[in-house]
Design a protein around this motif. Structure first.
Motif, PDB file in Angstrom:
ATOM      1  N   ALA A  23      18.015  10.322  -0.220  1.00 18.17           N
ATOM      2  CA  ALA A  23      19.444  10.082  -0.375  1.00 18.17           C
ATOM      3  C   ALA A  23      20.068   9.590   0.921  1.00 18.17           C
ATOM      4  CB  ALA A  23      20.142  11.357  -0.840  1.00 18.17           C
ATOM      5  N   ALA A  24      19.471   9.973   2.071  1.00 13.97           N
ATOM      6  CA  ALA A  24      20.012   9.532   3.353  1.00 13.97           C
ATOM      7  C   ALA A  24      19.949   8.015   3.461  1.00 13.97           C
ATOM      8  CB  ALA A  24      19.232  10.173   4.499  1.00 13.97           C
ATOM      9  N   PHE A  25      18.823   7.427   3.078  1.00 12.76           N
ATOM     10  CA  PHE A  25      18.667   5.974   3.206  1.00 12.76           C
ATOM     11  C   PHE A  25      19.511   5.262   2.160  1.00 12.76           C
ATOM     12  CE2 PHE A  25      14.807   7.890   4.899  1.00 12.76           C
ATOM     13  CZ  PHE A  25      14.935   7.444   6.200  1.00 12.76           C
ATOM     14  N   PHE A  26      19.648   5.893   1.006  1.00 17.50           N
ATOM     15  CA  PHE A  26      20.538   5.390  -0.043  1.00 17.50           C
ATOM     16  C   PHE A  26      21.963   5.341   0.507  1.00 17.50           C
ATOM     17  CE2 PHE A  26      22.576   6.343  -4.326  1.00 17.50           C
ATOM     18  CZ  PHE A  26      22.262   5.123  -4.879  1.00 17.50           C
ATOM     19  N   ALA A  27      22.364   6.426   1.165  1.00 19.44           N
ATOM     20  CA  ALA A  27      23.714   6.496   1.735  1.00 19.44           C
ATOM     21  C   ALA A  27      23.882   5.474   2.850  1.00 19.44           C
ATOM     22  CB  ALA A  27      23.981   7.897   2.280  1.00 19.44           C
ATOM     23  N   ILE A  28      22.846   5.315   3.681  1.00 19.64           N
ATOM     24  CA  ILE A  28      22.938   4.344   4.778  1.00 19.64           C
ATOM     25  C   ILE A  28      23.125   2.940   4.206  1.00 19.64           C
ATOM     26  CG2 ILE A  28      21.605   3.242   6.623  1.00 19.64           C
ATOM     27  CD1 ILE A  28      20.442   6.057   7.208  1.00 19.64           C
ATOM     28  N   GLY A  29      22.401   2.638   3.130  1.00 23.05           N
ATOM     29  CA  GLY A  29      22.581   1.333   2.480  1.00 23.05           C
ATOM     30  C   GLY A  29      23.991   1.164   1.956  1.00 23.05           C
ATOM     31  N   GLY A  78       9.452   0.564   4.611  1.00 22.73           N
ATOM     32  CA  GLY A  78       9.659  -0.275   3.425  1.00 22.73           C
ATOM     33  C   GLY A  78      10.412   0.489   2.354  1.00 22.73           C
ATOM     34  N   GLY A  79      10.015   1.733   2.119  1.00 22.25           N
ATOM     35  CA  GLY A  79      10.702   2.565   1.137  1.00 22.25           C
ATOM     36  C   GLY A  79      12.150   2.779   1.521  1.00 22.25           C
ATOM     37  N   ALA A  80      12.373   3.025   2.824  1.00 22.10           N
ATOM     38  CA  ALA A  80      13.743   3.221   3.296  1.00 22.10           C
ATOM     39  C   ALA A  80      14.574   1.970   3.046  1.00 22.10           C
ATOM     40  CB  ALA A  80      13.736   3.572   4.779  1.00 22.10           C
ATOM     41  N   ALA A  81      13.976   0.797   3.292  1.00 21.85           N
ATOM     42  CA  ALA A  81      14.704  -0.459   3.104  1.00 21.85           C
ATOM     43  C   ALA A  81      15.069  -0.657   1.631  1.00 21.85           C
ATOM     44  CB  ALA A  81      13.863  -1.634   3.600  1.00 21.85           C
ATOM     45  N   ILE A  82      14.143  -0.340   0.732  1.00 23.68           N
ATOM     46  CA  ILE A  82      14.435  -0.508  -0.693  1.00 23.68           C
ATOM     47  C   ILE A  82      15.524   0.477  -1.121  1.00 23.68           C
ATOM     48  CG2 ILE A  82      13.461  -0.395  -3.017  1.00 23.68           C
ATOM     49  CD1 ILE A  82      10.791  -1.215  -1.773  1.00 23.68           C
ATOM     50  N   ALA A  83      15.452   1.696  -0.560  1.00 19.94           N
ATOM     51  CA  ALA A  83      16.516   2.665  -0.855  1.00 19.94           C
ATOM     52  C   ALA A  83      17.855   2.126  -0.366  1.00 19.94           C
ATOM     53  CB  ALA A  83      16.212   4.007  -0.196  1.00 19.94           C
TER      54      ALA A  83
END
Lengths: 495, 362
Positions: free
Chosen positions: B72-78, B238-243
């Motif tokens: 959720a952190a990377f989702f939020a960052i996006g 890569g996963g973080a970027a997609i999130a």
């Protein structure tokens, strides 16, 4: 005399009190089959694990093809440490400087008036001002505040920007006057004022004396307080740089010899207890072994594919530039057209590159599969490509493991008890396979208990007992060596 | 699969391919004809965005075997990158396209920053680190009031703009809000399909093989020349970027970054639930999982709540009467049942086992 391929000098491996390998020196010549034998627990596998980077030796050195197997510290690594340090330092410094207030000063305050647009240069200047803890003018809800480095506003607010800025300009003079007797004087109209005794200019006024005193004190204290803040931020940056650099260097130091770097240097191994990728097919096991080679090929193919695309884009761009230089028309439309055209060209080039890359990838993959099939055939596993590794018969699993190691294209192959658990006919096949591997130009270092394999294939043999090398020589010499016989059979007690 | 279904599978697929992109208009037609608003179109966008997020986590957990509890952190960052780069209170105003490019990059960089020092940690330790990062990010976003507007969130985020010729063409038949909805629907659909193709390719590529090998035996993979730390870090980033991409689409769809507490620990766990229910490491399972979870939240749960409240009558304010409150109980129960009866998930990845016997028959 040819220089040795693998040169182990005085290698010691200790686990706390236990010495697994004790001052062992070996040198394996290119093209030979060298066997290490010894009773169980003699430290043979520990020796292998040390050579292949799984354990870090306590003492001694391992040289392969004349070079130390540890990764050398290059200038690139050093630059990498420095950059990591700088990044960590900047991060810590920004957080110490309060990233929230920094954002407010740099972005929000420079974008007070959307209709005036936003100049990045002004934002840069604001960033410099903020980080250097200089006093600044901030706008909040329509009024302008002279803000000190710590965000405090003892000078109150002004209606206009000019007024606030003139206050900002007066700040140094105010600091000078703070210690001066008589700078703060009562006004004739009531209240108090600060008057510059040199120019006679009125710098500040207020109905209350203590307000003005506080302002003078704030102005006086500001330079020193700002300097302290600058110091603190500088210190944070420095601490971060040191921390980051040291951290990166520590990671490098710990990973100077890893199984990966050893494999890249040209050594491959098998394991005593077979360790295949059990849920993958035989073919895939080999393709994993070929990983590095495929990566290099893929990069080369991508580079080759990108070059024509980039050239095309460059040529078209220069053509367009030339055409535009000759055409007379509204500059805006021309520029827009140029941007659109360039965008299209780059986009097309990108698609072409991607297309080429993916085609290349498919071709490379097919080529790799063919090579893997050939390799499987040479170890006698033709027709079993699509079987899962775990479903292969035991002897085939051993062969597959050897093939996987060969797929990394090593110059030295380390086999850890390849004949363990094999039946006599499988053993004969294995001996032939080991000789074939040597014929392919791969030197073999072998651990084996099976004396028939050892004596039948090896050029030279070293014997370990309790971690110490007790003998080295040709099979005939070893067979006749009394210390070896003693190690294996025990000493004859006489009398 | 029954033979009849198998025979008609291509037809069904073609029908889906044609009808699915038309969904926003179909729902509109349903509304026009029957007068009921199912809002299937809205729901399906949410499902697709959630599926993208689940694909991101699948890359990290399913493929690379890194137990990540803070997606959720990377989702939020996006989402917040999108907010900062597009809202009109900030000078950047890159618009939808710019944000869509930048959000994955920023989220990926954060992934690198988090992963670089921690990726060498073993499984459970990495889980703790990511869990901490997830909570930390939420609290930081909440407290950086000057940047993120704290609990209010950044808004309004501009909607994606269709090319003029397309908009002019659609304008003749459809109301404006319907066109906007269709635009985001198509963009999310394109992103999801693109990612699915990418992931499918990854599974069959060198990188995918390396990940499988690492999952099976890290030491041996190292001895075969695969760099475990680098490979895992790449997958993690890569996963973080997609999130981050999912976050950008989410914020654009909502027109706001939503409040920071949306991206809390339970959100990360819900994505993980989706993977486990659908089938860890299985692409179709992941999409199915997203569909099941969100249909429960957005369709089943409201319908059952209404039914419950009609039954209970006067007692309808009780917490038990709101079916949404049963959510975690039901998810938990479902997970336990899954572990017992279908440990591979509802739709696990195809077993590639080649039986020597069947091979001999062929």
């Amino acid at each position: 005399m040819t220089p040795p391929l693998l040169e182990i000098d005085n290698l010691t491996l200790r686990f706390r009190g236990l010495t697994a390998v004790n001052a062992v020196s070996l040198s394996v010549l290119p093209g030979e089959i060298f066997a290490v034998i010894g009773p169980n627990g003699a430290g043979k596998t520990s020796l292998f694990n040390t050579i292949t980077g799984i354990y870090e030796p306590t003492e001694g050195s391992i040289r392969f093809e004349g070079k130390d197997l540890r990764r050398a510290l290059t200038r690139r690594h050093a630059v990498g440490f420095g950059l990591t340090g700088l990044l960590v330092g900047l991060l810590i410094a920004v957080f110490v400087a309060d990233v929230d207030k920094l954002w407010s000063a740099v972005v929000k305050q420079t974008y007070r008036d959307p209709s005036a647009g936003w100049q990045p240069s002004r934002a840069w200047a604001a960033l410099g001002d903020y980080l250097a803890a200089r006093p600044r003018v901030e706008q909040r809800i329509g009024r302008y505040y002279l803000t000190l480095h710590d965000g405090k506003t003892p000078f109150g607010s002004s209606k206009t920007l000019a007024e606030a800025e003139s206050r900002l300009a007066d700040l140094p003079r105010l600091a000078q006057l703070a210690g001066l007797e008589g700078a703060l004087a009562p006004r004739s109209s009531g209240g108090f004022a600060i008057i510059d005794p040199v120019s006679g200019r009125r710098l500040d006024e207020s109905p209350y004396r203590d307000v003005l005193e506080a302002r003078l004190a704030a102005a006086q204290g500001e330079p020193a307080a700002a300097a302290r803040t600058r110091w603190r931020r500088g210190l944070a940056l420095l601490a971060g740089v040191i921390l980051g650099t040291a951290g990166a260097a520590a990671v490098f130091r710990q990973t100077r010899r890893t199984p990966t770097s050893v494999a890249h240097a040209g050594l491959a191994r098998t394991f005593q207890n077979i360790r295949l990728f059990r849920e993958m097919t035989a073919l895939e096991n080999l393709l994993v072994g070929m990983d590095r080679k495929l990566g290099q090929r893929g990069r080369a193919a991508r580079r080759a594919g990108a070059r024509p695309a980039l050239l095309l884009a460059g040529a078209l761009a220069s053509l367009v530039l030339l055409a535009r230089a000759g055409a007379a028309g509204p500059a805006v439309i021309g520029t827009l057209a140029l941007v659109v055209l360039l965008g299209t060209v780059v986009w097309l080039a990108r698609i072409a590159t991607l297309g080429a890359a993916s085609t290349a990838a498919l071709v490379l993959e097919a080529q790799a599969a063919t090579e893997a099939r050939d390799l499987l055939a040479t170890v006698g596993l033709a027709g079993r490509e699509q079987m899962l590794a775990k479903n292969l018969p035991y002897g085939d699993q051993r062969r597959l493991e050897i093939a996987r190691a060969l797929a990394t294209e090593p110059r030295l192959l380390l086999l850890d008890e390849p004949a363990a658990g094999m039946n006599p006919s499988e053993t004969v096949g294995l001996m032939q396979l080991i000789r074939d591997i040597r014929t392919r130009g791969v030197t073999v270092l072998l651990i084996e208990h099976h004396m028939r394999v050892v004596m039948g294939t090896s050029d030279r043999i070293a014997v370990l007992e309790y971690g110490t090398k007790i003998a080295e020589g040709t099979p005939e010499e070893i067979r006749a060596n009394p210390r070896v016989i003693e190690a294996y059979l025990g000493k004859e007690e006489l009398g | 699969m029954s033979p009849a279904l198998r025979r008609h599978a291509p037809l069904v697929l073609v029908a889906l391919l044609v009808l699915y992109p038309l969904l926003p208009f179909l729902d509109w037609a349903v509304t026009a004809i029957f007068g009921v608003r199912l809002q299937l179109d809205r729901q399906i966008i949410n499902v697709m965005i959630f599926a993208i997020l689940a694909l991101a986590l699948n890359l990290q957990v399913g493929y690379a075997g890194l137990l990540q509890l803070g997606i959720a952190a990377f989702f939020a960052i996006g989402a917040y990158t999108t907010g900062i780069l597009t809202v009109d209170k900030y000078p950047f105003q890159l618009g939808f396209a710019g944000a869509l490019l930048c959000a994955p990059v920023v989220a990926g960089l954060f992934g690198l920053l988090l992963g670089a020092p921690t990726i060498r940690l073993r499984g459970d330790y990495l889980a703790i680190v990511t869990l901490g990062f997830g909570e930390m990010t939420r609290v930081v976003i909440l407290n950086l009031e000057n940047i993120t507007d704290g609990p209010r969130g950044l808004n309004p985020i501009p909607e994606p703009v269709l090319p003029d010729w397309l908009r002019d063409g659609l304008d003749r038949f459809l109301p404006a809000d319907r066109i906007d909805l269709a635009a985001i629907h198509w963009i999310v659909l394109a992103a999801l399909v693109g990612l699915l193709i990418l992931m499918k390719n990854l599974e069959r590529s060198r990188a995918g093989r390396a990940l499988v090998a690492l999952r099976e035996d890290e030491l041996v993979s190292g001895c075969m020349g695969i760099d475990p730390a680098r490979t895992k870090l790449t997958a993690f980033a890569g996963g973080a970027a997609i999130a981050g991409l999912a976050g950008a689409l989410y914020a654009t769809n909502l027109r706001t970054t939503a409040e920071p507490n949306t991206y809390d620990f339970s959100y990360s766990i819900m994505v993980l639930c989706c993977l486990i229910i659908g089938g860890l490491g299985s692409l179709r399972g992941v999409v199915l999982g997203a569909l099941v979870l969100l249909s429960f939240d957005n369709l089943v749960s409201p319908l059952l709540t209404r039914a419950l409240q009609e039954q209970l009558g006067h007692d309808s304010t009780s917490v038990f009467a709101n079916f949404a409150n049963w959510r975690w109980l039901i998810f938990g129960g479902a997970l336990i049942l899954m572990m017992r009866f279908r440990p591979g998930g509802l739709w696990p990845a195809r077993k590639r086992e080649v039986d020597p016997a069947t091979k001999a028959d062929a």
